[in-house]
Enzyme design. Structure first.
Site, PDB file in Angstrom:
ATOM      1  N   LYS A 111      34.304  30.809  39.348  1.00  0.00           N
ATOM      2  CA  LYS A 111      33.338  30.629  40.336  1.00  0.00           C
ATOM      3  C   LYS A 111      32.194  31.636  39.765  1.00  0.00           C
ATOM      4  O   LYS A 111      31.089  31.511  39.931  1.00  0.00           O
ATOM      5  CB  LYS A 111      33.541  30.819  41.534  1.00  0.00           C
ATOM      6  N   LYS A 192      39.444  19.112  38.488  1.00  0.00           N
ATOM      7  CA  LYS A 192      39.797  18.448  39.757  1.00  0.00           C
ATOM      8  C   LYS A 192      38.687  18.229  40.270  1.00  0.00           C
ATOM      9  O   LYS A 192      37.664  18.391  40.353  1.00  0.00           O
ATOM     10  CB  LYS A 192      40.389  19.852  40.465  1.00  0.00           C
ATOM     11  N   LYS A 195      34.185  19.498  45.851  1.00  0.00           N
ATOM     12  CA  LYS A 195      32.962  19.269  46.771  1.00  0.00           C
ATOM     13  C   LYS A 195      31.933  19.954  46.201  1.00  0.00           C
ATOM     14  O   LYS A 195      30.572  19.675  46.539  1.00  0.00           O
ATOM     15  CB  LYS A 195      33.375  19.482  48.112  1.00  0.00           C
TER      16      LYS A 195
HETATM   17  P1  TYM Z   1      39.155  24.092  50.172  1.00  0.00           P
HETATM   18  O1  TYM Z   1      38.529  24.249  51.487  1.00  0.00           O
HETATM   19  O2  TYM Z   1      38.595  24.151  48.808  1.00  0.00           O
HETATM   20  O3  TYM Z   1      40.059  22.590  50.203  1.00  0.00           O
HETATM   21  C1  TYM Z   1      41.054  22.453  51.310  1.00  0.00           C
HETATM   22  C2  TYM Z   1      42.417  21.849  50.830  1.00  0.00           C
HETATM   23  O4  TYM Z   1      41.919  20.767  49.887  1.00  0.00           O
HETATM   24  C3  TYM Z   1      43.019  20.803  48.640  1.00  0.00           C
HETATM   25  N1  TYM Z   1      42.150  20.266  47.689  1.00  0.00           N
HETATM   26  C4  TYM Z   1      42.730  19.518  46.930  1.00  0.00           C
HETATM   27  N2  TYM Z   1      43.735  19.030  46.590  1.00  0.00           N
HETATM   28  C5  TYM Z   1      44.348  17.873  45.682  1.00  0.00           C
HETATM   29  N3  TYM Z   1      43.249  17.589  44.903  1.00  0.00           N
HETATM   30  C6  TYM Z   1      41.927  18.219  44.743  1.00  0.00           C
HETATM   31  N4  TYM Z   1      41.033  17.788  43.606  1.00  0.00           N
HETATM   32  C7  TYM Z   1      41.744  19.342  45.617  1.00  0.00           C
HETATM   33  N5  TYM Z   1      40.570  19.733  46.154  1.00  0.00           N
HETATM   34  C8  TYM Z   1      40.822  20.682  47.289  1.00  0.00           C
HETATM   35  C9  TYM Z   1      42.740  22.564  48.556  1.00  0.00           C
HETATM   36  O5  TYM Z   1      44.227  22.960  47.621  1.00  0.00           O
HETATM   37  C10 TYM Z   1      43.201  22.829  50.226  1.00  0.00           C
HETATM   38  O6  TYM Z   1      44.582  22.620  50.699  1.00  0.00           O
HETATM   39  N6  TYM Z   1      40.990  28.831  50.318  1.00  0.00           N
HETATM   40  C11 TYM Z   1      41.129  27.550  50.687  1.00  0.00           C
HETATM   41  C12 TYM Z   1      40.923  27.393  52.186  1.00  0.00           C
HETATM   42  C13 TYM Z   1      41.919  28.582  53.020  1.00  0.00           C
HETATM   43  C14 TYM Z   1      43.190  28.340  53.288  1.00  0.00           C
HETATM   44  C15 TYM Z   1      43.620  29.504  54.095  1.00  0.00           C
HETATM   45  C16 TYM Z   1      44.174  27.475  52.901  1.00  0.00           C
HETATM   46  C17 TYM Z   1      41.263  29.609  53.642  1.00  0.00           C
HETATM   47  N7  TYM Z   1      42.471  30.114  54.142  1.00  0.00           N
HETATM   48  C18 TYM Z   1      44.903  29.660  54.326  1.00  0.00           C
HETATM   49  C19 TYM Z   1      45.507  27.613  53.428  1.00  0.00           C
HETATM   50  C20 TYM Z   1      45.887  29.020  53.875  1.00  0.00           C
HETATM   51  C21 TYM Z   1      40.124  26.740  50.169  1.00  0.00           C
HETATM   52  O7  TYM Z   1      39.112  27.001  49.538  1.00  0.00           O
HETATM   53  O8  TYM Z   1      40.311  25.188  50.505  1.00  0.00           O
END
Ligand code: TYM
Length: 327
Positions: A111, A192, A195
């Site tokens: 990023k 991957k 969004k």
């Molecule tokens: P975020 O908001 O990017 O994504 C939310 C969840 O979706 C999963 N994900 C995917 N799974 C499969 N294939 C993909 N292409 C894909 N893109 C996204 C992510 O793995 C995630 O589970 N840092 C985290 C948010 C967060 C969090 C936490 C998660 C903040 N605090 C504590 C767990 C525990 C994030 O940016 O997810």
């Protein structure tokens, strides 16, 4: 009872990777464990946000989670910034994680390479994520594969804190789905689905019209031979379709491959399975979006429940650290 915690950022639009990699498992887990799910709005602030857009994306994301089937009577659903202990414990986590550990986070490297403005928060983001998890004595963290390294850091930081200051935090474990842990971009199946990337044709959004979903899957990149088998290295595009079909129908990608000899039927069935998975969520979302006051009410209930747990953990951490109690 096992405690589950997970979060999702209110940035961009929810896509199929979020649904198959994480959200659909949250819905299942809520009935098996004591579960907390969080719209992590503070995490969105690592990059500059438009205030009106952030407010509406946060509310809409909560409505999407409710539409997916999270039941506030069964689990705890809340917005991160409504529970102030997240930001407070994050500072303690920043002081427990090392600069070297934070520097090794691959998401930061990716990023920060792409961003024009790199905030300090983008660098310390995994410490906030560790705080999110550790505040709730979390046993399991259901996430997609891209969050593996961040949950690993939360474990390391919990262990370090416990060994320095005495038993304070539960050491969490990440869980990943058998299919859908890494849903790839339909146009570039070596990246991957995301969004924030500008790959509209390669990303299926949760709120995409069925016709659009069908078109995107029909145009998905495959390869020049026509054998249907799950082999991520040799056949990334076909393997991605099999992962999606498997995750949407509760099977492994290998099971999903059975019976296909051509790409056409595989694509048609994958599109049908995705539409069948997303259509009821879209319908329910439209109902919830019409009544924002009810969503606000449910989020307030969630924040009150989460706040009680968070306050107890933070008090324990403060005492063990030696921060003078305020009387
Ligand atoms: P975020 O908001 O990017 O994504 C939310 C969840 O979706 C999963 N994900 C995917 N799974 C499969 N294939 C993909 N292409 C894909 N893109 C996204 C992510 O793995 C995630 O589970 N840092 C985290 C948010 C967060 C969090 C936490 C998660 C903040 N605090 C504590 C767990 C525990 C994030 O940016 O997810």
């Amino acid at each position: 009872m096992t405690r589950v915690f997970s979060g999702i950022k209110p940035t961009g639009n929810v896509h199929l990777g979020n649904v198959l990699g994480a959200l659909q498992h949250w819905v299942e887990d809520q009935h098996r464990a004591d579960s907390l799910y969080c719209v992590v709005d503070l995490h969105a602030l690592t990059v500059p946000q438009d205030p009106d857009e952030l407010r509406s994306t946060t509310l809409r994301l909560a409505q999407i989670l409710l539409a997916m089937g999270l039941d506030p009577e069964v689990c705890t659903l809340f917005v991160q910034s409504h529970v102030h202990q997240h930001a407070e414990l994050a500072w303690i986590m920043e002081c427990t994680a090392s600069y070297g550990e934070l520097s090794r986070m691959t998401q930061f490297k990716d990023k920060s390479d792409k961003a024009g403005f790199v905030s300090g928060g983008l660098f310390t983001y995994p410490a906030l994520m560790a705080a999110d998890i550790l505040l709730y004595d979390t046993d399991l963290v259901p996430v997609g594969d891209d969050q593996r390294q961040h949950v690993e850091l939360a474990r390391d930081v919990a262990e370090r804190f416990n060994s320095r200051y005495g038993d304070t935090f539960v050491v969490p474990t990440a869980t990943f789905p058998a299919a859908g842990a890494r849903v790839m971009d339909l146009q570039d199946p070596t990246s991957k689905m995301s969004k924030s990337e500008d790959t509209a044709a390669g990303t299926i959004l949760l709120l995409d019209d069925p016709k659009v979903i069908e078109k995107k899957i029909k145009r998905a990149v495959t390869d020049t031979d026509s054998e249907v088998r799950f082999d991520v290295a040799a056949k990334p595009g076909v393997s991605n379709l099999l992962s999606i079909l498997g995750a949407a129908t509760g099977r492994t990608p290998e099971q999903a491959a059975e019976g296909y000899t051509q790409y056409g039927p595989l694509k048609a069935d994958t599109a049908a399975a995705v539409i069948e998975r997303l259509s009821p969520i879209q319908a329910r979302f439209a109902e919830l979006a019409a009544d924002p006051a009810e969503t606000h009410r449910l989020l307030a209930v969630g924040a009150a429940k989460a706040g009680e747990l968070a306050a107890a953990t933070l008090t324990r951490a403060r005492a063990n650290l030696g921060l003078l109690a305020a009387t």
